[in-house]
Write a protein that holds these residues in place. Structure first.
Motif, mmCIF file in Angstrom:
data_model
loop_
_atom_site.group_PDB
_atom_site.id
_atom_site.type_symbol
_atom_site.label_atom_id
_atom_site.label_comp_id
_atom_site.label_asym_id
_atom_site.label_seq_id
_atom_site.Cartn_x
_atom_site.Cartn_y
_atom_site.Cartn_z
ATOM 1 N N ARG A 106 0.818 -1.209 0.000
ATOM 2 C CA ARG A 106 0.000 0.000 0.000
ATOM 3 C C ARG A 106 0.854 1.263 0.000
ATOM 4 N NH1 ARG A 106 -2.574 -2.946 4.088
ATOM 5 N NH2 ARG A 106 -1.736 -1.522 5.690
ATOM 6 N N ASN A 107 1.965 1.169 0.738
ATOM 7 C CA ASN A 107 2.775 2.384 0.929
ATOM 8 C C ASN A 107 3.614 2.735 -0.292
ATOM 9 O OD1 ASN A 107 1.780 2.601 3.536
ATOM 10 N ND2 ASN A 107 3.507 1.449 4.425
ATOM 11 N N SER A 109 4.366 4.095 -3.675
ATOM 12 C CA SER A 109 3.786 5.019 -4.656
ATOM 13 C C SER A 109 2.320 5.328 -4.296
ATOM 14 C CB SER A 109 3.921 4.425 -6.062
ATOM 15 O OG SER A 109 3.562 5.376 -7.034
ATOM 16 N N ASP A 110 1.362 5.266 -5.326
ATOM 17 C CA ASP A 110 -0.059 5.537 -5.077
ATOM 18 C C ASP A 110 -0.869 4.256 -5.087
ATOM 19 O OD1 ASP A 110 0.296 4.976 -7.701
ATOM 20 O OD2 ASP A 110 -1.037 6.551 -8.461
ATOM 21 N N ASN A 111 -0.255 3.171 -4.670
ATOM 22 C CA ASN A 111 -0.908 1.856 -4.722
ATOM 23 C C ASN A 111 -2.206 1.841 -3.920
ATOM 24 O OD1 ASN A 111 1.051 0.867 -6.361
ATOM 25 N ND2 ASN A 111 2.026 -0.466 -4.827
ATOM 26 N N GLU A 112 -2.188 2.471 -2.752
ATOM 27 C CA GLU A 112 -3.359 2.359 -1.872
ATOM 28 C C GLU A 112 -4.595 2.992 -2.526
ATOM 29 O OE1 GLU A 112 -4.778 3.192 2.734
ATOM 30 O OE2 GLU A 112 -2.795 3.894 2.053
ATOM 31 N N SER A 113 -4.464 4.187 -3.116
ATOM 32 C CA SER A 113 -5.626 4.855 -3.735
ATOM 33 C C SER A 113 -6.117 4.073 -4.953
ATOM 34 C CB SER A 113 -5.266 6.281 -4.128
ATOM 35 O OG SER A 113 -4.205 6.301 -5.077
ATOM 36 N N ARG A 114 -5.195 3.535 -5.680
ATOM 37 C CA ARG A 114 -5.581 2.759 -6.866
ATOM 38 C C ARG A 114 -6.286 1.469 -6.460
ATOM 39 N NH1 ARG A 114 -0.187 2.773 -10.502
ATOM 40 N NH2 ARG A 114 -1.554 1.705 -12.021
ATOM 41 N N SER A 117 -9.805 2.289 -5.340
ATOM 42 C CA SER A 117 -10.689 2.571 -6.498
ATOM 43 C C SER A 117 -11.110 1.275 -7.182
ATOM 44 C CB SER A 117 -9.948 3.481 -7.481
ATOM 45 O OG SER A 117 -10.718 3.684 -8.639
ATOM 46 N N GLU A 166 9.582 4.091 -9.409
ATOM 47 C CA GLU A 166 9.920 3.956 -7.986
ATOM 48 C C GLU A 166 10.741 2.697 -7.738
ATOM 49 O OE1 GLU A 166 9.447 6.087 -5.686
ATOM 50 O OE2 GLU A 166 8.433 7.499 -7.018
#
Length: 642
Positions: A106-107, A109-114, A117, A166
């Motif tokens: 989750r931490n 990059s933007d993995n958690e928001s993706r 969604s 990343e």
């Protein structure tokens, strides 16, 4: 800049501290880089591995769900399998978004928001799927169309986590850390190699410097420890500055150091015609290894060089060198250290005899061998053990000038016998005892032996003469009073019958201490005499300062008096001086009738010499006393010396 100055700079404190600091910094940087690399490998790579595995599983499970969703349009569709794959995919999203283990995923990059969604889009498909469970008709084309964007977005998420920027940066950091650590390791090895080389050079330099005297630059005593051999053609010379300690005590270290430098310079002048190695053992002691075939010439040159007058302040001090020489080829071939020991023995012999040099030769080696035999025998004899040496006593009567047969006493003479050497001179026995610390043991043996042999002369025969004992130097100590009381007085010898003799050399000018001993024993009734009067340099001073009762006049004043009126008058003046000082005198060395008659005419003396009696065994001495008992007066004197 000299070599010594350069070496001082190389081994200066700033250089050593700098090297140490550089090494510590490099080691610290290497350790820090190593820790960073370990963290990148053990933490970042582990996180990447976990994220990749979780997303791979998510992609696989999404493929399975998509496959089941497409199969619903076929005859072989299995609704239960579709629902099962939906639940698995739903659980995977929930695990990735909620579990602690998935935090790295989750931490990143933007993995958690993706993920949230995508999870929200999946949950939106739950209503038509539940309608399928309740038996309602479902529009599968609509569901497939709804699923397809999710699938594309999910695949992109997986691809981004595997090959995205990343992840590449993370790998670049790992590679950079390894390169940094490798560079630091190389630098550290270089610095360590430099320091090890520096330490090796320092060790060599220090070892070399440890063999060099810092003041004079000469090899020192440590040099002898690494010396392997000395050529057969080399003489070994031990040398010492006489009275160096006097200069040190009177004028201090600076003047003493100046004397050392001056002496070394003069030594080198005396050796300039030879090939030599000069070694300094101490500020006043040296060893010389020199190639020479003419030891006599070498000694003459050395003595001429190092016997000089040295100016200090307004005084002129005579400086003298003492030499002990083991010449080239002297005696059998032996290890250089044995030869060096021989040179030191020669030096000690020169000091004892007051000479300026002593050369190792057959006579000296014989003398030293004899001294070792006598010393070893003395040690065992005085310890009351079986010995190759034995001691005994002889008695030489002393008579009155009024009657040659009027025995007033006797000098007890020490005799020594060694099995290999035969008779040993008594003065050598006394000298060896003094040198090796056996003087008091010899004195105590002498006291015991005298008491054992003469005790009955007093207790049984009623002899009333005085017993006088010649003291060796070691006996002139505070223990003398205790020894006299316990070994002589307690054995039955009356105190009034004792007279202890002191030679001029024994007194050693310490009149205060000697007079204290004399006073303590005089209070008990013991008398004292000065022996060998006239043989020293301060005879009159000793007569004036010492509290003595008797004066023994040495035989040197008796020899030739029958042929020289001047010598006879001089002897008479000595006897008269003794009488004026209220001293009894004993004239030694009267060997013929003419001498006897002259001494008798001077009057007031006792006489000792071969003309009257030769030394006798104690039994013969007692027999002579008994033979003339009728003529022995009540004030007979028995004199004992070693």
């Amino acid at each position: 800049m000299g070599a010594r100055s350069a070496a001082q700079r190389v081994f200066s404190r700033p250089v050593v501290v700098t090297l140490f600091v550089v090494l510590v910094l490099l080691l610290g940087a290497s350790f820090h880089s190593y820790r960073q690399d370990q963290e990148l490998q053990s933490v970042s790579l582990a996180e990447l591995r976990m994220a990749s595995w979780n997303l791979a599983q998510l992609g696989h499970e999404a493929d399975e769900f998509g496959h089941e969703l497409r199969s619903m349009t076929t005859v072989a569709a299995d609704q239960d399998q579709l629902l099962l794959q939906y639940d698995i995919l739903w659980s995977r999203y929930d695990y990735l978004l909620q579990s602690r283990e998935s935090a790295p995923t989750r931490n990143h990059s933007d993995n958690e928001s993706r993920l949230r969604s995508l999870f929200s889009q999946l949950r939106a498909m739950e209503t038509p799927l539940m309608a399928l469970v309740s038996g309602q008709r479902v529009d599968w084309d609509t569901l497939t169309t709804q699923w397809q964007p999710q699938r594309v977005a999910l695949q992109q998420l997986v691809v981004d986590n595997f090959v995205g920027d990343e992840t590449g940066q993370l790998m670049d950091q790992v590679q950079a850390s390894r390169e940094r650590l490798s560079l630091l390791s190389v630098l550290t090895l270089v610095v360590v190699a430099v320091i090890l080389g520096y330490l090796a050079f320092a060790l060599i330099y220090i070892r070399r410097q440890s063999r060099i005297d810092q003041q004079t630059g000469l090899p020192n005593a440590n040099y002898l420890q690494v010396l392997q051999s000395v050529g057969v053609g080399q003489a070994i010379i031990a040398c010492e500055i006489r009275d160096y300690r006097v200069v040190l005590s009177e004028y201090g270290t600076d003047y003493a150091a100046d004397l050392t430098h001056t002496f070394i310079d003069r030594l080198k002048v005396g050796l300039e015609l030879y090939s030599f190695q000069l070694v300094q053992l101490s500020p006043s002691e040296f060893v010389i290894f020199v190639h020479t075939g003419d030891t006599g010439q070498l000694v003459r040159q050395l003595l001429a060089s190092v016997h000089f007058d040295w100016m200090v302040h307004d005084a002129v001090l005579p400086v003298r060198g003492i030499f002990g020489i083991d010449p080239a080829g002297a005696g059998p071939i032996m290890d250089w250290q044995d030869r060096y020991q021989q040179a030191q023995r020669c030096l000690a012999q020169a000091e004892r005899q007051g000479l300026d040099h002593c050369i190792n030769n057959q006579d000296l080696r014989k003398q030293l061998m004899e001294e070792r035999l006598v010393h070893a025998g003395l040690v065992r004899f005085l310890a009351d053990e079986p010995s190759s040496l034995s001691l005994s006593l002889m008695y030489q009567p002393i008579v009155s000038t009024g009657d040659i047969k009027d025995i007033r006493g006797a000098e007890v003479l020490l005799r020594a016998w060694q099995e290999e050497l035969g008779p040993v001179p008594p003065n050598r026995v006394v000298e060896l005892c003094e040198r090796f610390g056996l003087g008091r043991q010899l004195g105590r043996w002498l006291f015991r032996q005298i008491a054992m042999e003469t005790r009955q002369l007093y207790t049984d025969l009623g002899f009333q003469g005085t017993l006088s004992i010649n003291l060796n130097p070691a006996m002139l100590a505070d223990e003398l009073e205790t020894d006299v009381r316990s070994l002589l007085l307690d054995a039955g010898i009356p105190a009034s019958c004792l007279c202890l003799e002191i030679t001029e050399d024994n007194a050693a000018l310490n009149f205060g201490r000697i007079n204290e001993l004399i006073q303590r024993l005089s209070q008990a009734g013991v008398g004292f005499a000065l022996d060998d009067f006239g043989t020293g340099h301060s005879s009159l001073e000793y007569v004036r300062e010492l509290k003595i009762d008797r004066l023994k006049i040495d035989r040197c004043f008796v020899q030739g008096i029958e042929h020289s009126a001047g010598k006879a008058r001089f002897l008479g003046s000595i006897i008269a001086m003794a009488e004026q000082g209220f001293l009894k005198s004993v004239v030694e060395g009267v060997e013929n009738e003419a001498q006897w008659n002259l001494v008798r005419a001077m009057g007031g003396s006792l006489v000792q010499g071969f003309f009257a009696y030769k030394p006798l065994l104690f039994s013969d001495f007692v027999a002579e006393i008994l033979k003339h008992w009728s003529t022995v007066s009540s004030d007979h004197t028995l004199e004992v010396s070693s």
